[in-house]
Design a protein around this motif. Sequence first.
Motif, PDB file in Angstrom:
ATOM      1  N   UNK A   1       0.849  -1.199   0.000  1.00  0.00           N
ATOM      2  CA  UNK A   1       0.000   0.000   0.000  1.00  0.00           C
ATOM      3  C   UNK A   1       0.882   1.246   0.000  1.00  0.00           C
ATOM      4  N   UNK A   2       1.963   1.198   0.762  1.00  0.00           N
ATOM      5  CA  UNK A   2       2.889   2.331   0.799  1.00  0.00           C
ATOM      6  C   UNK A   2       3.507   2.555  -0.588  1.00  0.00           C
TER       7      UNK A   2
ATOM      8  N   UNK B   1      -5.447   8.683 -17.519  1.00  0.00           N
ATOM      9  CA  UNK B   1      -6.714   9.406 -17.376  1.00  0.00           C
ATOM     10  C   UNK B   1      -6.512  10.921 -17.403  1.00  0.00           C
TER      11      UNK B   1
ATOM     12  N   UNK C   1       2.219   1.715  -3.405  1.00  0.00           N
ATOM     13  CA  UNK C   1       1.153   2.212  -4.280  1.00  0.00           C
ATOM     14  C   UNK C   1       0.977   3.716  -4.098  1.00  0.00           C
ATOM     15  N   UNK C   2       0.963   4.151  -2.837  1.00  0.00           N
ATOM     16  CA  UNK C   2       0.780   5.589  -2.587  1.00  0.00           C
ATOM     17  C   UNK C   2       1.954   6.403  -3.133  1.00  0.00           C
ATOM     18  N   UNK C   3       3.166   5.879  -2.959  1.00  0.00           N
ATOM     19  CA  UNK C   3       4.338   6.586  -3.519  1.00  0.00           C
ATOM     20  C   UNK C   3       4.233   6.680  -5.034  1.00  0.00           C
TER      21      UNK C   3
ATOM     22  N   UNK D   1      -2.420  -2.508 -12.105  1.00  0.00           N
ATOM     23  CA  UNK D   1      -3.475  -2.196 -13.083  1.00  0.00           C
ATOM     24  C   UNK D   1      -4.131  -0.852 -12.761  1.00  0.00           C
ATOM     25  N   UNK D   2      -4.304  -0.578 -11.466  1.00  0.00           N
ATOM     26  CA  UNK D   2      -4.902   0.717 -11.093  1.00  0.00           C
ATOM     27  C   UNK D   2      -4.024   1.881 -11.542  1.00  0.00           C
TER      28      UNK D   2
ATOM     29  N   UNK E   1      -3.143  -5.969  -8.894  1.00  0.00           N
ATOM     30  CA  UNK E   1      -4.279  -5.032  -8.911  1.00  0.00           C
ATOM     31  C   UNK E   1      -3.769  -3.591  -8.826  1.00  0.00           C
TER      32      UNK E   1
ATOM     33  N   UNK F   1       1.477  11.939 -10.070  1.00  0.00           N
ATOM     34  CA  UNK F   1       0.933  13.298 -10.005  1.00  0.00           C
ATOM     35  C   UNK F   1       2.034  14.344 -10.161  1.00  0.00           C
TER      36      UNK F   1
ATOM     37  N   UNK G   1      -4.071   2.393 -15.275  1.00  0.00           N
ATOM     38  CA  UNK G   1      -5.299   3.081 -15.677  1.00  0.00           C
ATOM     39  C   UNK G   1      -5.215   4.566 -15.332  1.00  0.00           C
ATOM     40  N   UNK G   2      -4.765   4.859 -14.098  1.00  0.00           N
ATOM     41  CA  UNK G   2      -4.710   6.248 -13.633  1.00  0.00           C
ATOM     42  C   UNK G   2      -3.792   7.095 -14.510  1.00  0.00           C
TER      43      UNK G   2
ATOM     44  N   UNK H   1      -5.501  12.695 -14.244  1.00  0.00           N
ATOM     45  CA  UNK H   1      -4.108  12.790 -13.807  1.00  0.00           C
ATOM     46  C   UNK H   1      -3.500  14.122 -14.254  1.00  0.00           C
TER      47      UNK H   1
ATOM     48  N   UNK I   1       1.500   6.559  -6.885  1.00  0.00           N
ATOM     49  CA  UNK I   1       0.410   7.462  -7.275  1.00  0.00           C
ATOM     50  C   UNK I   1       0.866   8.920  -7.140  1.00  0.00           C
ATOM     51  N   UNK I   2       1.580   9.211  -6.051  1.00  0.00           N
ATOM     52  CA  UNK I   2       2.086  10.574  -5.854  1.00  0.00           C
ATOM     53  C   UNK I   2       3.137  10.912  -6.918  1.00  0.00           C
TER      54      UNK I   2
END
Lengths: 312, 275
Positions: free
Chosen positions: B3-4, B50, B6-8, B42-43, B39, B14, B46-47, B53, B10-11
């Motif tokens: 999860x950590x 988009x 993933x958050x890194x 894949x998220x 998963x 951005x 996708x992000x 983003x 995603x950030x």
Amino acid sequence: MSVSELHLAPAAERLAALPRLGVSVLYNPSLREFVRDHAEALDYLAIIPDRAWQDEGAAAPVRFVESEGQVEILSRAAERLTLVGHSVGLSIGSADPLDTGHVEQLARWQERFAMPWHSDHLSFIRLPGVDAHTELSASMALAVPYDHEVLEMLVERVDYVQQRIPVPFLLENNVYYVDLPEQEMTEPEFLNELTRRTGCGLLLDVHNVVVNATNHGFDPRAFIHALDLDRVVELHIAGGSELAGLYTDSHAGPVAETVWELLPEVVAGCPNLCAITFEFHEGWYPAMGAEGVLRELRTARNVWDRHRVHAG
Amino acid sequence: MTLLAFQLALADLAASAELCTRVANDPEAALAGYDLTPVERRRLASAAGQRGMRVNRSLYRYNRVTALATVSPGTLHLLGDRARDVAGAFWAAHGAERNMRREAEHFAAFVLRMLDDGRLAGPYLREVVEFELVRYQVAVEPRGPALARVAEAARRWPGGALAPHPLVRAVAFSHDPEALLSHLAYRHPLPYDDVAEGEFYLLLDYRQGHLEQRPLTVPQGRLLRDGADGGVTVDSADVRALAAEGLFVPAGPAQVEHQADAAVPRLGKAVLQPA
């Protein structure tokens, strides 16, 4: 019900016992004179505590360096108005360990100003740094995935916050611009489960719902009615603007028309609603002026007076 | 851990259009450095593609530039058309600090490094970068503890070495600061033909809880600057005058140690060395 009694009461009773405050603004620096000159137009004052201090990090001799000027302004406001805290820095959704030092600072502020409840965002902004002295920021609040793993993490954290701070804790629904596929729950399912398991309240940001509904193509009414509305203690209302082809939660001046259209129904549907808070970006104050802010407050108060559910 | 990660990731998306493009084109390769579940991969794939983003990236830039503009408006004005590229290079090299003072310190060090190695040039930049950083540093110095240290040192070591009051700074300028800062306050375009060259010092004083600034004489400015690097003794009329004003105070071992060990870089030669 006193604060000490409130702390021990079952969740539903705690929310139902909160004072029905009314209508106000989320304080920003442009409102300094407004709060002084128009306190009679405000039933309380929502504040962002984290904007009144600088966090020097857990290793610093003085971690939270408070701005004397900000504290003085807020203390003066607190002589006339109930303060309600809406923090932005807890980052309760960050995957790294909960910042318990931040919770303690929020607890000090709750006690200092006797806030009847406090809130933060159901999102993450804090990122681990490259070393013990660095804490990085995502530079914006990002939504957490609505998965069981995240729910379990949040339940534990909300419980901790509620043990440390003796008044109800509310979480605000997110705004998000990116759809994450394959989430295990919908946002209302996630929020309902979180509030059911922890007893925390909801700060329902109606504009966030409108922004998400506009950008992701769902019905805002259906979203709102899928929530356990008896958990809603406070509403946020705001305006937005277009950016890169999407509608954003930019707090651009007056409240969006779609929010006004939804508001009567939302207010009537939330039996424990205590407050409606108008938030706007401080850069809009010169354009709106005091009269513009008062106009938004009058409209909100009209909805509050006509549609709120009376306690008991 | 995932999860950590993933958050890194995603950030990071951005913060970087280039990473978004790589992830959209080849997610496996572009995300190989993150410990992700299928998963989550894949998220993120996708992000990255988009439209939302793009909004996230705009918000990221807006929020970071707001922090720089709050602390360093004159620096950004002097950079002019180059500000976007300089800020972009800084953001690519440094993640966003949660602490605004540290973010400002890193940015100042970054700009000074560019000036030192010739990647950047421009009149007034060096002195304005230093001035704006110090102005912010002194305004966020914890005032209560600083005043307590001064009071304790005055009580326990009244006759010892002196040091500048921890809530004052002397900033050196090679141009007349009054004229220069006035041009910057009004966002006047360059050139500034009426700004005299020379050795100047400006005092930034936060002892009363609000910022006051005034010119210092060259000897006073030098004394306060040099005094920040170590204790000075009362051996001149200038030192006595500054001490009489409370700008020099008894150093005391705690204060000297505080200044030497402070994690926070301070004004002066030791402050803005390349990180």
